[in-house]
Design a protein around this motif. Sequence first.
Motif, PDB file in Angstrom:
ATOM      1  N   LEU A  29      -0.337   2.514   7.094  1.00 13.98           N
ATOM      2  CA  LEU A  29      -0.828   1.132   7.030  1.00 13.98           C
ATOM      3  C   LEU A  29       0.216   0.101   7.461  1.00 13.98           C
ATOM      4  N   ASP A  30       1.413   0.575   7.782  1.00 13.44           N
ATOM      5  CA  ASP A  30       2.500  -0.338   8.157  1.00 13.44           C
ATOM      6  C   ASP A  30       2.751  -1.360   7.045  1.00 13.44           C
ATOM      7  N   ARG A  31       2.844  -0.836   5.833  1.00 10.38           N
ATOM      8  CA  ARG A  31       3.105  -1.659   4.653  1.00 10.38           C
ATOM      9  C   ARG A  31       4.319  -1.089   3.913  1.00 10.38           C
ATOM     10  N   SER A  32       4.906  -1.900   3.052  1.00 12.75           N
ATOM     11  CA  SER A  32       6.022  -1.399   2.250  1.00 12.75           C
ATOM     12  C   SER A  32       5.495  -0.504   1.132  1.00 12.75           C
ATOM     13  N   VAL A  33       6.352   0.382   0.653  1.00 18.40           N
ATOM     14  CA  VAL A  33       5.961   1.267  -0.449  1.00 18.40           C
ATOM     15  C   VAL A  33       5.596   0.437  -1.679  1.00 18.40           C
ATOM     16  N   ARG A  34       6.333  -0.633  -1.880  1.00 21.64           N
ATOM     17  CA  ARG A  34       6.058  -1.501  -3.032  1.00 21.64           C
ATOM     18  C   ARG A  34       4.661  -2.105  -2.954  1.00 21.64           C
ATOM     19  N   SER A  35       4.262  -2.528  -1.749  1.00 27.64           N
ATOM     20  CA  SER A  35       2.934  -3.125  -1.604  1.00 27.64           C
ATOM     21  C   SER A  35       1.834  -2.086  -1.807  1.00 27.64           C
ATOM     22  N   ILE A  36       2.118  -0.826  -1.445  1.00 23.88           N
ATOM     23  CA  ILE A  36       1.137   0.247  -1.649  1.00 23.88           C
ATOM     24  C   ILE A  36       0.884   0.435  -3.142  1.00 23.88           C
ATOM     25  N   TYR A  37       1.972   0.505  -3.916  1.00 28.29           N
ATOM     26  CA  TYR A  37       1.831   0.665  -5.368  1.00 28.29           C
ATOM     27  C   TYR A  37       1.146  -0.560  -5.988  1.00 28.29           C
ATOM     28  N   SER A  38       1.517  -1.750  -5.511  1.00 30.19           N
ATOM     29  CA  SER A  38       0.954  -2.977  -6.066  1.00 30.19           C
ATOM     30  C   SER A  38      -0.548  -3.061  -5.834  1.00 30.19           C
ATOM     31  N   MET A  39      -0.976  -2.778  -4.602  1.00 30.09           N
ATOM     32  CA  MET A  39      -2.403  -2.844  -4.304  1.00 30.09           C
ATOM     33  C   MET A  39      -3.156  -1.716  -5.007  1.00 30.09           C
ATOM     34  N   GLY A  40      -2.508  -0.560  -5.121  1.00 27.25           N
ATOM     35  CA  GLY A  40      -3.144   0.540  -5.839  1.00 27.25           C
ATOM     36  C   GLY A  40      -3.384   0.182  -7.294  1.00 27.25           C
ATOM     37  N   LYS A  41      -2.421  -0.527  -7.893  1.00 28.84           N
ATOM     38  CA  LYS A  41      -2.577  -0.950  -9.281  1.00 28.84           C
ATOM     39  C   LYS A  41      -3.689  -1.982  -9.421  1.00 28.84           C
ATOM     40  N   GLN A  42      -3.766  -2.907  -8.450  1.00 29.93           N
ATOM     41  CA  GLN A  42      -4.807  -3.937  -8.501  1.00 29.93           C
ATOM     42  C   GLN A  42      -6.207  -3.332  -8.464  1.00 29.93           C
ATOM     43  N   HIS A  43      -6.347  -2.208  -7.754  1.00 29.25           N
ATOM     44  CA  HIS A  43      -7.662  -1.570  -7.626  1.00 29.25           C
ATOM     45  C   HIS A  43      -7.811  -0.365  -8.553  1.00 29.25           C
TER      46      HIS A  43
END
Length: 221
Positions: A29-43
Amino acid sequence: MRRPWTQCEIDTLTKLYPDKAAKAISLVLDRSVRSIYSMGKQHSLKKSDTFFASPASGRLDGVRGESGRFKPGLTPWNKGQAHPSRGRSAETQFKKGEMSGAAQHNYVPIGSTRITRDGSLERKVTDDPDLYPAKRWVPVARLVWEATHGPIPDKQVVRFLPGMQTTVEDEITLDKLECISLAENMRRNTLHRYPKEIALAIQMRGALNRKINNVEKQKHQ
Protein backbone atom coordinates in the motif's frame (compact mmCIF):
# COMPACT_ATOMS: atom_id res chain seq x y z
CA MET A 1 1.75 15.74 3.95
CA ARG A 2 -0.72 13.23 5.34
CA ARG A 3 -2.36 11.15 2.61
CA PRO A 4 -6.00 10.14 3.20
CA TRP A 5 -6.91 6.50 2.92
CA THR A 6 -9.04 5.51 -0.06
CA GLN A 7 -11.79 2.93 0.18
CA CYS A 8 -9.80 0.68 -2.14
CA GLU A 9 -6.83 0.80 0.25
CA ILE A 10 -9.04 0.05 3.23
CA ASP A 11 -10.55 -2.94 1.41
CA THR A 12 -7.05 -4.23 0.61
CA LEU A 13 -5.96 -3.74 4.21
CA THR A 14 -9.03 -5.60 5.48
CA LYS A 15 -8.23 -8.53 3.20
CA LEU A 16 -4.50 -8.74 3.96
CA TYR A 17 -4.32 -7.74 7.63
CA PRO A 18 -5.36 -11.05 9.27
CA ASP A 19 -2.71 -13.21 7.57
CA LYS A 20 0.08 -10.86 6.49
CA ALA A 21 2.77 -9.00 8.41
CA ALA A 22 2.36 -5.23 8.68
CA LYS A 23 5.70 -4.75 6.94
CA ALA A 24 4.52 -6.68 3.89
CA ILE A 25 1.21 -4.80 3.77
CA SER A 26 3.04 -1.46 4.03
CA LEU A 27 5.01 -2.31 0.88
CA VAL A 28 1.83 -3.18 -1.00
CA LEU A 29 0.00 0.00 0.00
CA ASP A 30 3.05 2.28 0.10
CA ARG A 31 2.26 3.18 3.70
CA SER A 32 4.30 3.20 6.89
CA VAL A 33 4.10 0.22 9.23
CA ARG A 34 2.75 2.55 11.90
CA SER A 35 -0.11 3.67 9.66
CA ILE A 36 -0.96 0.03 8.89
CA TYR A 37 -1.32 -0.76 12.60
CA SER A 38 -3.22 2.48 13.23
CA MET A 39 -5.77 1.91 10.48
CA GLY A 40 -6.09 -1.74 11.46
CA LYS A 41 -6.94 -0.67 14.99
CA GLN A 42 -9.49 1.86 13.75
CA HIS A 43 -11.30 -0.90 11.84
CA SER A 44 -10.93 -3.46 14.65
CA LEU A 45 -8.86 -5.77 12.46
CA LYS A 46 -7.16 -8.73 14.15
CA LYS A 47 -4.41 -11.14 13.23
CA SER A 48 -5.51 -14.72 12.63
CA ASP A 49 -4.37 -17.76 14.59
CA THR A 50 -2.73 -19.00 11.40
CA PHE A 51 -0.61 -15.86 11.24
CA PHE A 52 0.46 -16.12 14.88
CA ALA A 53 1.51 -19.74 14.29
CA SER A 54 3.61 -18.81 11.26
CA PRO A 55 7.25 -17.65 11.21
CA ALA A 56 6.07 -14.27 9.90
CA SER A 57 4.64 -13.41 13.33
CA GLY A 58 8.10 -13.54 14.89
CA ARG A 59 6.78 -15.54 17.82
CA LEU A 60 8.70 -18.47 19.26
CA ASP A 61 7.15 -21.86 18.65
CA GLY A 62 9.44 -23.81 20.96
CA VAL A 63 11.74 -24.75 18.10
CA ARG A 64 12.98 -21.52 16.55
CA GLY A 65 16.00 -20.18 18.42
CA GLU A 66 16.40 -23.38 20.44
CA SER A 67 20.09 -23.71 19.62
CA GLY A 68 20.87 -20.40 21.29
CA ARG A 69 18.98 -20.99 24.53
CA PHE A 70 20.30 -22.13 27.89
CA LYS A 71 19.18 -25.62 28.80
CA PRO A 72 17.92 -26.41 32.33
CA GLY A 73 20.85 -27.37 34.55
CA LEU A 74 23.44 -25.85 32.24
CA THR A 75 26.24 -24.10 34.14
CA PRO A 76 27.27 -20.73 32.64
CA TRP A 77 30.90 -20.67 31.55
CA ASN A 78 31.65 -17.64 33.75
CA LYS A 79 29.90 -18.78 36.94
CA GLY A 80 31.88 -17.80 40.05
CA GLN A 81 34.41 -15.79 38.11
CA ALA A 82 35.28 -12.23 39.04
CA HIS A 83 34.82 -9.52 36.47
CA PRO A 84 37.52 -6.92 37.13
CA SER A 85 37.27 -3.49 35.57
CA ARG A 86 39.06 -3.11 32.28
CA GLY A 87 41.02 -0.22 30.86
CA ARG A 88 40.77 3.01 32.85
CA SER A 89 37.18 2.46 34.01
CA ALA A 90 38.38 1.69 37.56
CA GLU A 91 39.68 5.26 37.87
CA THR A 92 36.17 6.71 37.62
CA GLN A 93 34.36 4.21 39.83
CA PHE A 94 33.08 5.30 43.24
CA LYS A 95 34.79 3.67 46.19
CA LYS A 96 32.79 2.69 49.28
CA GLY A 97 32.51 5.67 51.60
CA GLU A 98 33.78 8.08 48.95
CA MET A 99 31.94 11.39 48.55
CA SER A 100 31.83 13.97 45.81
CA GLY A 101 29.81 16.97 44.71
CA ALA A 102 27.16 18.26 47.11
CA ALA A 103 27.71 15.39 49.57
CA GLN A 104 31.37 16.31 49.95
CA HIS A 105 30.62 20.03 50.17
CA ASN A 106 27.92 19.58 52.85
CA TYR A 107 29.81 17.01 54.92
CA VAL A 108 30.30 17.70 58.63
CA PRO A 109 32.14 15.42 61.08
CA ILE A 110 30.58 13.25 63.77
CA GLY A 111 29.81 15.34 66.84
CA SER A 112 28.61 18.34 64.85
CA THR A 113 25.30 19.91 65.85
CA ARG A 114 22.50 21.49 63.88
CA ILE A 115 19.13 23.11 64.52
CA THR A 116 16.19 21.52 62.72
CA ARG A 117 13.25 23.35 61.20
CA ASP A 118 11.11 22.63 64.25
CA GLY A 119 13.70 24.20 66.55
CA SER A 120 15.39 21.08 67.94
CA LEU A 121 19.13 20.74 68.48
CA GLU A 122 20.56 17.54 66.95
CA ARG A 123 24.01 15.96 67.02
CA LYS A 124 25.57 13.83 64.33
CA VAL A 125 26.40 10.39 65.75
CA THR A 126 27.48 8.32 62.74
CA ASP A 127 28.72 8.40 59.14
CA ASP A 128 27.19 5.01 58.33
CA PRO A 129 26.57 5.16 54.53
CA ASP A 130 23.80 2.56 54.85
CA LEU A 131 21.70 5.00 56.88
CA TYR A 132 19.57 7.70 55.32
CA PRO A 133 21.34 11.04 56.05
CA ALA A 134 18.61 12.26 58.41
CA LYS A 135 19.01 9.08 60.51
CA ARG A 136 22.63 9.95 61.23
CA TRP A 137 21.48 12.76 63.52
CA VAL A 138 19.89 12.36 66.97
CA PRO A 139 18.21 15.02 69.14
CA VAL A 140 20.55 16.17 71.90
CA ALA A 141 17.65 15.93 74.35
CA ARG A 142 17.37 12.23 73.59
CA LEU A 143 21.11 11.71 74.07
CA VAL A 144 20.98 13.47 77.44
CA TRP A 145 18.04 11.33 78.58
CA GLU A 146 19.56 8.04 77.40
CA ALA A 147 22.88 8.82 79.08
CA THR A 148 21.07 8.41 82.42
CA HIS A 149 18.05 6.20 81.74
CA GLY A 150 19.24 4.06 78.84
CA PRO A 151 17.39 3.42 75.56
CA ILE A 152 13.96 4.98 75.18
CA PRO A 153 11.18 2.34 75.31
CA ASP A 154 9.14 1.65 72.19
CA LYS A 155 6.29 4.06 71.46
CA GLN A 156 7.74 6.69 73.78
CA VAL A 157 9.52 9.95 73.08
CA VAL A 158 11.68 12.42 75.02
CA ARG A 159 10.59 16.04 74.98
CA PHE A 160 11.15 19.24 76.91
CA LEU A 161 8.96 20.18 79.83
CA PRO A 162 6.62 23.10 79.06
CA GLY A 163 8.59 26.33 78.63
CA MET A 164 11.98 24.59 78.91
CA GLN A 165 12.89 24.05 75.25
CA THR A 166 16.25 25.45 74.18
CA THR A 167 18.83 25.02 71.43
CA VAL A 168 21.78 25.86 73.70
CA GLU A 169 23.51 22.53 74.23
CA ASP A 170 24.79 23.25 77.75
CA GLU A 171 21.26 24.17 78.85
CA ILE A 172 19.73 20.87 77.74
CA THR A 173 19.75 19.08 81.09
CA LEU A 174 17.87 16.12 82.50
CA ASP A 175 15.69 18.24 84.80
CA LYS A 176 14.17 19.94 81.74
CA LEU A 177 13.16 16.71 80.01
CA GLU A 178 10.44 14.08 80.27
CA CYS A 179 9.70 10.78 78.55
CA ILE A 180 6.07 10.34 77.48
CA SER A 181 4.08 8.08 75.17
CA LEU A 182 3.64 8.92 71.51
CA ALA A 183 -0.10 9.15 72.07
CA GLU A 184 0.34 11.73 74.82
CA ASN A 185 2.86 13.63 72.70
CA MET A 186 0.38 13.77 69.83
CA ARG A 187 -2.37 14.96 72.15
CA ARG A 188 -0.19 17.80 73.39
CA ASN A 189 0.96 18.82 69.93
CA THR A 190 -2.41 18.96 68.24
CA LEU A 191 -3.91 22.39 67.75
CA HIS A 192 -7.47 21.20 67.27
CA ARG A 193 -8.17 21.32 71.01
CA TYR A 194 -7.50 25.07 71.09
CA PRO A 195 -9.77 27.90 69.93
CA LYS A 196 -8.95 29.17 66.45
CA GLU A 197 -7.31 32.37 67.74
CA ILE A 198 -5.00 30.51 70.13
CA ALA A 199 -4.08 27.91 67.50
CA LEU A 200 -3.12 30.71 65.10
CA ALA A 201 -1.01 32.38 67.78
CA ILE A 202 0.83 29.11 68.45
CA GLN A 203 1.57 28.70 64.76
CA MET A 204 2.88 32.27 64.51
CA ARG A 205 5.06 31.71 67.58
CA GLY A 206 6.51 28.58 66.00
CA ALA A 207 7.32 30.47 62.81
CA LEU A 208 9.00 33.23 64.83
CA ASN A 209 11.06 30.71 66.81
CA ARG A 210 12.27 29.11 63.59
CA LYS A 211 13.42 32.47 62.26
CA ILE A 212 15.25 33.22 65.51
CA ASN A 213 16.93 29.80 65.42
CA ASN A 214 18.04 30.36 61.83
CA VAL A 215 19.59 33.71 62.78
CA GLU A 216 21.42 32.11 65.72
CA LYS A 217 22.64 29.32 63.49
CA GLN A 218 24.02 31.77 60.93
CA LYS A 219 25.87 33.65 63.68
CA HIS A 220 27.71 30.47 64.70
CA GLN A 221 28.74 29.55 61.15
